[in-house]
Design a protein around this motif. Structure first.
Motif, short mmCIF file in Angstrom:
data_model
loop_
_atom_site.label_atom_id
_atom_site.label_comp_id
_atom_site.label_asym_id
_atom_site.label_seq_id
_atom_site.Cartn_x
_atom_site.Cartn_y
_atom_site.Cartn_z
N ALA A 39 0.83 -1.20 0.00
CA ALA A 39 0.00 0.00 0.00
C ALA A 39 0.87 1.26 0.00
O ALA A 39 0.62 2.21 -0.76
N VAL A 40 1.93 1.28 0.85
CA VAL A 40 2.82 2.44 0.89
C VAL A 40 3.55 2.61 -0.43
O VAL A 40 3.67 3.73 -0.97
N THR A 42 2.61 1.66 -3.37
CA THR A 42 1.68 2.07 -4.43
C THR A 42 1.49 3.58 -4.44
O THR A 42 1.53 4.22 -5.49
N VAL A 43 1.32 4.16 -3.25
CA VAL A 43 1.15 5.62 -3.17
C VAL A 43 2.44 6.32 -3.59
O VAL A 43 2.43 7.28 -4.37
N SER A 46 3.01 6.12 -7.33
CA SER A 46 2.12 7.01 -8.08
C SER A 46 2.66 8.44 -8.11
O SER A 46 2.63 9.10 -9.15
N VAL A 47 3.18 8.92 -6.98
CA VAL A 47 3.73 10.28 -6.94
C VAL A 47 4.97 10.38 -7.80
O VAL A 47 5.16 11.36 -8.56
N SER A 415 -6.35 8.57 -10.46
CA SER A 415 -6.57 8.49 -9.01
C SER A 415 -7.64 7.46 -8.67
O SER A 415 -7.61 6.84 -7.61
N LEU A 418 -5.84 4.35 -8.60
CA LEU A 418 -5.05 4.27 -7.37
C LEU A 418 -5.95 3.91 -6.19
O LEU A 418 -5.61 3.04 -5.37
N GLY A 419 -7.09 4.60 -6.09
CA GLY A 419 -8.03 4.26 -5.03
C GLY A 419 -8.53 2.84 -5.14
O GLY A 419 -8.68 2.12 -4.13
N LEU A 422 -5.71 0.56 -3.94
CA LEU A 422 -5.63 0.52 -2.47
C LEU A 422 -6.81 -0.23 -1.87
O LEU A 422 -6.65 -0.99 -0.90
#
Length: 715
Positions: A39-40, A42-43, A46-47, A415, A418-419, A422
């Protein structure tokens, strides 16, 4: 000790539980840690990707901006771009009726077909019509050379009928009629075609076409000239007709040929303006309001061969083509040196409707740093365009804000992914935790308890029907390995059974082949004479049995069969097939010979087997009473035999698969007396052809199906 667990599927007597060490929980801790890190990551990913995408988008936009600037300048410097720029106001009024355009040249060399055609093609001023005709009406940019209107175009016509000198009747000849409306005055000319002698040096047997003058007279509205009519002095026109027919299958002189014409119209109002004392304005300010109509008339009173007012015409070059080179949001301003800002011409790239984006994503995209030092500066450029009518200043302006908005819109769409990712990670963790890890934990404890009780000898009826003989290892994977071992053992058992079945089938084929060979030997003795027609077919049967049942299954045997590659006269072979096809029960086989001796690389028996399979296939589905035709064509390196039958065509989805083993058409009826079709004949044909170095393919024709056999030619 006799209480039961409440989880379904695991209700067993409670056993004495041992203490488990850390290795028994190691994989569960690892799985939970992996979900958190996933999860970390993936975020963070993405950035990072968004920043890199912004960097690449900025670099790509910089290159695209420079490229679009170069493309716009190249288009504007091209004669077609200059034509669109010089006639920016009049080109947007539609293709017809024709309005003369200002050329980027001083004049058109209308006396030379190639030069005139090249001039209008380079300028892109031709108006295109649905029937293939075209016309360009224009004036030069020099007031002295451009005091005329040039009309250059083409149309299709049959053999041209020419006017003899002195003839007054125009109804029997091809002629052009031109009408000019300008400044409240209408001028009309009629120009009959007067042929000239063919150009010297034309080779015998060629068709050079026709050429001649279009002699202009003032149009009196009738079909005949007045006896006192004289040609207009400054009216010049030429007409050339191509010698090649538009339809290659057409026959001269009835076929249509492209006819190219070039006309120079005298305009008295232009000439008078040159000699006035006041300052000459060129190009004329009312150029866009002038109207020209061109009609090409055939002999008689029928419809015109060409009329420039025909609807459906497509205009020539325009500045719209220039704007296609611009990126969305970019702007180009063109201003002639010496003119005010109010005369600035502005071109904009296609506007793209901004997609909704989240405000926080716009701020995030703007905050992301870039390595380029001038990343915050809006791209801009300046260039000078030199034209025959003066210099133009061309300025370019980019759209950096649109880049960030577009990237934010893309990020907004992403996004959701991404959501979703997650959410999927969380849902997967929940499913694994509730539906798997807890069950694995229970099974681990149960297996450990079983192992502990077994080792201590506490075996009793409390174990129930649970079989724990395969639960081995100290962690989850070791416990699950027992189940995997059982699955692998079952697979091995299935493979052994399949191998046994295949061996039994192979033995059966060998037995069938052995039983068939015995009567074939007897038939060979009965039909052993060289002149016996059955001798050849018995030989083929022996070869087929040896190939099909000698070593393996039919498909394996055909692939492994050794087909000799000899020399064969294909013409004599096809003639023999047509003469003897009735012995095989196939009638009305016709060979359309005529190619002579054609030696190819092929084996006679294998090829006869190939042709027989195809003939039976053609005979099965042709209508009664129709013939199967054999044709032969040859080139220097290859020869092709085509077998064609009339009847239903092959379905498109089966056309590419009919040569595969076991493929047949389920929609076609099976004739009485023939067994079930197994889809083996065409597979045999393709295999034998490949082993002889040839190919076979099928195609649908207008009235049936054609199979083509292609061979390597030996001489």
């Amino acid at each position: 000790m006799i209480k039961r667990l409440l989880r379904p599927g695991l209700e067993m007597p409670r056993l004495e539980m041992p203490r488990l060490g850390l290795p028994a929980f190691r994989l569960r801790i690892l799985v939970r840690s992996v979900f958190i890190l996933l999860a970390v990551a993936t975020v963070a990913l993405s950035v990072v990707l968004l920043r890199e995408e912004k960097e690449r988008a900025w670099q790509s936009y910089q290159h695209g901006f420079e490229r679009s600037q170069a493309e716009v300048m190249a288009r504007l410097r091209h004669p077609s771009g200059q034509l669109a720029l010089l006639n920016a106001g009049s080109l947007g009024q539609g293709a017809t009726p024709l309005a003369p355009l200002l050329l980027p040249y001083s004049a058109i060399d209308f006396d030379d077909q190639n030069k005139a055609q090249q001039a209008v093609e380079m300028a892109g001023c031709s108006v295109q019509y649905p029937d293939g005709s075209s016309v360009c009406a224009a004036i030069g940019n020099n007031p002295y050379a451009g005091g005329f209107i040039y009309i250059v175009g083409s149309f299709y016509a049959g053999e041209l009928a020419a006017r003899e000198r002195g003839a007054l009747d125009l109804a029997a000849v091809h002629r052009a009629r031109v009408t000019l409306d300008m400044r409240g005055t209408t001028s009309r000319w009629v120009a009959p075609f007067e042929a000239m002698a063919p150009a010297s040096g034309t080779a015998a047997g060629t068709s050079p076409g026709a050429r001649g003058r279009l002699t202009g007279f003032v149009d009196n509205g009738g079909e005949a000239l007045d006896a006192r009519a004289r040609p207009v002095r400054d009216f010049r026109g030429w007409l050339w007709q191509n010698g090649q027919c538009r339809d290659l299958a057409g026959a001269a002189p009835d076929c249509l040929r492209r006819s190219f014409y070039s006309i120079r119209l005298p305009v008295e109002l232009f000439r008078e303006a040159l000699f006035r004392k006041e300052r000459l304005v060129w190009p004329p300010e009312d150029l866009g309001s002038m109207r020209v109509r061109v009609e090409m008339l055939a002999p008689g009173d029928g419809p015109a061969l060409f009329d420039s007012n025909t609807p459906g015409a497509q205009p020539g070059a325009s500045l719209t083509e220039v704007t296609r080179s611009l990126l969305p949001g970019e702007k180009v301003q063109v201003r002639k040196m010496g003119d005010g800002e109010e005369n600035t011409l502005t071109l904009k790239g296609s506007e793209v409707q901004a997609e909704p984006s989240a405000p926080w994503l716009i701020r995030l995209v703007s905050w992301l740093p870039l390595d380029a030092p001038d990343a915050r500066t809006t791209p801009a450029g300046l260039d000078i365009l030199d034209t025959p009518t003066g210099n133009y200043v061309v300025s370019f302006t980019g759209n950096l804000r649109g880049l960030e908005q577009g990237l934010a819109a893309v990020a907004t769409r992403m996004s959701w992914y991404l959501g979703a990712m997650l959410t999927a990670i969380a849902l997967a963790w929940l499913i694994v935790e509730v539906g798997l890890l807890r069950r694995v934990t229970a099974l681990t404890r149960r297996a450990a308890a079983v192992s502990y009780n077994v080792q201590d000898g506490h075996i009793g009826p409390r174990l129930g029907d649970l079989d724990v003989s395969d639960l081995r290892g100290s962690d989850e994977l070791g416990i699950l390995a027992g189940g995997l071992a059982d699955l692998l053992q079952r697979v091995k058992d299935d493979i052994q059974r399949e191998q046994l079945r295949a061996q039994q089938e192979r033995d059966m084929w060998h037995a069938v082949g052995h039983e068939i060979m015995s009567p074939l030997q007897s038939l060979m003795v009965l039909h052993g004479g060289p002149g016996d027609p059955g001798h050849r077919y018995v030989q083929r049967m022996q070869q087929a049995v040896h190939v099909l049942y000698g070593t393996a299954s039919p498909a394996e045997a055909l692939q492994a069969a050794d087909v000799p590659q000899g020399r064969l006269d294909l013409d004599a072979f096809l003639r023999h097939v047509a003469d003897n096809a009735h012995f095989a029960g196939i009638v009305d086989v016709v060979y359309q010979g005529g190619a002579g001796t054609v030696i190819v690389r092929a084996d006679e028996f294998a090829l006869e087997d190939v042709v027989t399979h195809i003939l039976r296939n053609a005979d099965r589905y042709r209508p009664a009473g129709t013939a199967i035709t054999l044709t032969l064509t040859a080139s220097e390196s290859t020869a092709s035999a085509t077998l064609h039958n009339v009847g239903v065509t092959i379905a498109d989805e089966l056309l590419g698969r009919i040569f595969e083993l076991g493929v047949s058409d389920p929609d076609l009826p099976t004739p009485v007396g023939e067994g079930e079709h197994r889809g083996q004949g065409l597979f045999v044909a393709k295999t034998y052809m490949a082993k002889m170095g040839g190919t076979v393919n099928a195609r649908n024709t207008a009235d049936g199906v054609a199979f083509t056999l292609t061979f390597q030619r030996l001489g």
